[in-house]
Design a protein around this motif. Sequence first.
Motif, PDB file in Angstrom:
ATOM      1  N   VAL A  62      -3.890   1.792   0.222  1.00  0.00           N
ATOM      2  CA  VAL A  62      -4.251   1.845  -1.069  1.00  0.00           C
ATOM      3  C   VAL A  62      -2.676   1.322  -1.978  1.00  0.00           C
ATOM      4  CG1 VAL A  62      -5.017   2.833  -2.970  1.00  0.00           C
ATOM      5  CG2 VAL A  62      -6.109   3.223  -0.887  1.00  0.00           C
ATOM      6  N   ALA A  63      -1.869   2.088  -1.461  1.00  0.00           N
ATOM      7  CA  ALA A  63      -0.745   1.920  -2.156  1.00  0.00           C
ATOM      8  C   ALA A  63      -0.230   0.418  -2.163  1.00  0.00           C
ATOM      9  CB  ALA A  63       0.424   2.826  -1.805  1.00  0.00           C
ATOM     10  N   ILE A  64      -0.049   0.207  -0.856  1.00  0.00           N
ATOM     11  CA  ILE A  64       0.484  -1.194  -0.419  1.00  0.00           C
ATOM     12  C   ILE A  64      -0.441  -2.432  -1.257  1.00  0.00           C
ATOM     13  CG2 ILE A  64       1.005  -2.867   1.439  1.00  0.00           C
ATOM     14  CD1 ILE A  64       1.365  -0.622   3.138  1.00  0.00           C
ATOM     15  N   ASP A  65      -1.741  -2.142  -1.097  1.00  0.00           N
ATOM     16  CA  ASP A  65      -2.685  -3.268  -1.731  1.00  0.00           C
ATOM     17  C   ASP A  65      -2.316  -3.335  -3.146  1.00  0.00           C
ATOM     18  OD1 ASP A  65      -4.847  -5.122  -2.084  1.00  0.00           O
ATOM     19  OD2 ASP A  65      -6.348  -3.589  -1.936  1.00  0.00           O
ATOM     20  N   TYR A  66      -2.594  -2.159  -3.959  1.00  0.00           N
ATOM     21  CA  TYR A  66      -2.027  -2.233  -5.381  1.00  0.00           C
ATOM     22  C   TYR A  66      -0.789  -2.770  -5.648  1.00  0.00           C
ATOM     23  CZ  TYR A  66      -2.347  -1.140 -10.333  1.00  0.00           C
ATOM     24  OH  TYR A  66      -2.402  -1.135 -11.640  1.00  0.00           O
ATOM     25  N   ALA A  67       0.156  -2.281  -5.036  1.00  0.00           N
ATOM     26  CA  ALA A  67       1.723  -2.645  -5.289  1.00  0.00           C
ATOM     27  C   ALA A  67       1.815  -4.118  -5.100  1.00  0.00           C
ATOM     28  CB  ALA A  67       2.540  -1.861  -4.441  1.00  0.00           C
ATOM     29  N   GLU A  68       1.273  -4.724  -4.150  1.00  0.00           N
ATOM     30  CA  GLU A  68       1.244  -6.036  -3.880  1.00  0.00           C
ATOM     31  C   GLU A  68       0.610  -6.854  -5.003  1.00  0.00           C
ATOM     32  OE1 GLU A  68       0.298  -9.544  -0.328  1.00  0.00           O
ATOM     33  OE2 GLU A  68      -0.557  -7.504  -0.206  1.00  0.00           O
ATOM     34  N   THR A  69      -0.617  -6.366  -5.416  1.00  0.00           N
ATOM     35  CA  THR A  69      -1.254  -6.962  -6.458  1.00  0.00           C
ATOM     36  C   THR A  69      -0.271  -7.139  -7.754  1.00  0.00           C
ATOM     37  OG1 THR A  69      -3.392  -6.236  -5.718  1.00  0.00           O
ATOM     38  CG2 THR A  69      -3.112  -6.937  -8.090  1.00  0.00           C
ATOM     39  N   ILE A  70       0.485  -6.067  -8.152  1.00  0.00           N
ATOM     40  CA  ILE A  70       1.276  -5.915  -9.194  1.00  0.00           C
ATOM     41  C   ILE A  70       2.347  -7.021  -9.044  1.00  0.00           C
ATOM     42  CG2 ILE A  70       2.594  -4.702 -10.859  1.00  0.00           C
ATOM     43  CD1 ILE A  70      -0.564  -4.369 -11.058  1.00  0.00           C
ATOM     44  N   ALA A  71       3.046  -6.765  -7.839  1.00  0.00           N
ATOM     45  CA  ALA A  71       4.184  -7.686  -7.508  1.00  0.00           C
ATOM     46  C   ALA A  71       3.663  -9.095  -7.564  1.00  0.00           C
ATOM     47  CB  ALA A  71       4.746  -7.057  -6.298  1.00  0.00           C
ATOM     48  N   SER A  72       2.614  -9.643  -7.082  1.00  0.00           N
ATOM     49  CA  SER A  72       2.182 -10.770  -7.327  1.00  0.00           C
ATOM     50  C   SER A  72       2.232 -11.499  -8.584  1.00  0.00           C
ATOM     51  CB  SER A  72       1.010 -11.095  -6.324  1.00  0.00           C
ATOM     52  OG  SER A  72       1.180 -10.840  -5.100  1.00  0.00           O
ATOM     53  N   ALA A  73       1.591 -10.404  -9.505  1.00  0.00           N
ATOM     54  CA  ALA A  73       1.520 -10.662 -10.809  1.00  0.00           C
ATOM     55  C   ALA A  73       2.568 -11.105 -11.560  1.00  0.00           C
ATOM     56  CB  ALA A  73       0.567  -9.712 -11.611  1.00  0.00           C
TER      57      ALA A  73
END
Length: 321
Positions: A62-73
């Motif tokens: 969950v942490a990786i998925d959300y962090a990757e989403t924000i990092a990509s944005a």
Amino acid sequence: MRAGADLSKALTSIKAGTAPGRYSDGMSNAVAIATRAKGHPMHKSPIADLAVYLDGSPSDEVAIDYAETIASAFGAHLECMLANHIHITGVPAGPGSDMLVAELFKVGKDTGDAAEQKLRQRLDRVAVPYGLRRADGSFGHLSAAAERLAGTTDLFVLVQQSGKHALSGQLVEAILFNARAAALVVPPEPKRSFAAPETVVVGWRDSPECAHAVAAALPFLKQAKLVVLASVVEDGATEQRHLEPMADMARHLDRHGVTVETRELPNWRHPADALMKEAESLAADLIVVGAYGHSRLREMLLGGVTRELLSRCDVPLLLSR
């Protein structure tokens, strides 16, 4: 090799994008640092890097998925920290105690090695630049390592932990009160797939903590389609004295190009419930609040509303002190 020279070598490897380096400042706080050779051009985004707290549990996904989403944005770098708890306290002094401690540490280190290998395989699939460091030791050492990392990144991402988790309050307090960094807390079982926030609820109070939280969240607010400043009126009490400062904040955000509305949420005994209900009604992707606390024995402890949100909020929660 001396620790300082070893750290210098590790940092050189990171900068050059070469093979992994390793820095160790003692048995109870070893940190492994690795990076991918993707390059880091000059960064103009308001969020350049995010720290991500991982502990080898299923919630890491969950942490990786959300962090990757924000990092990509934001085109940001992920700096991941694997916190490997090694339980060596409570060993009675006496003959053989040193050997027992060494054996416990070895078992804990082997567990960490397995978790690290699994995490590297997972992180190789992310679409953004990342680094991975590891801390081994007691809860105190892990909390201190997280605090140091929080001080050198723009945002600290972690998964909401049960109040029964021994590190839950200690970790968040270290990030918010000691490092004075912003924390982005993600629910362990999100209701929908993650995306960059489009609707944001800001729990408004006329306080420095709230102002700091708004400032920390500004990159998200500027990208959102709607931001709601929500002032909770507790027990029917008048909040008229807060309306003018809230209007000032709305004007400030409007000057930043933020689409903002102001709302009063009347007749709520528990502000946390009011904010969560408002977020639910708007299908909000993010709640932003100031982190409040009180002092006890020279330590800052989380306040009641902050603690309630941390334990029960089912959408991502951005907090700042």
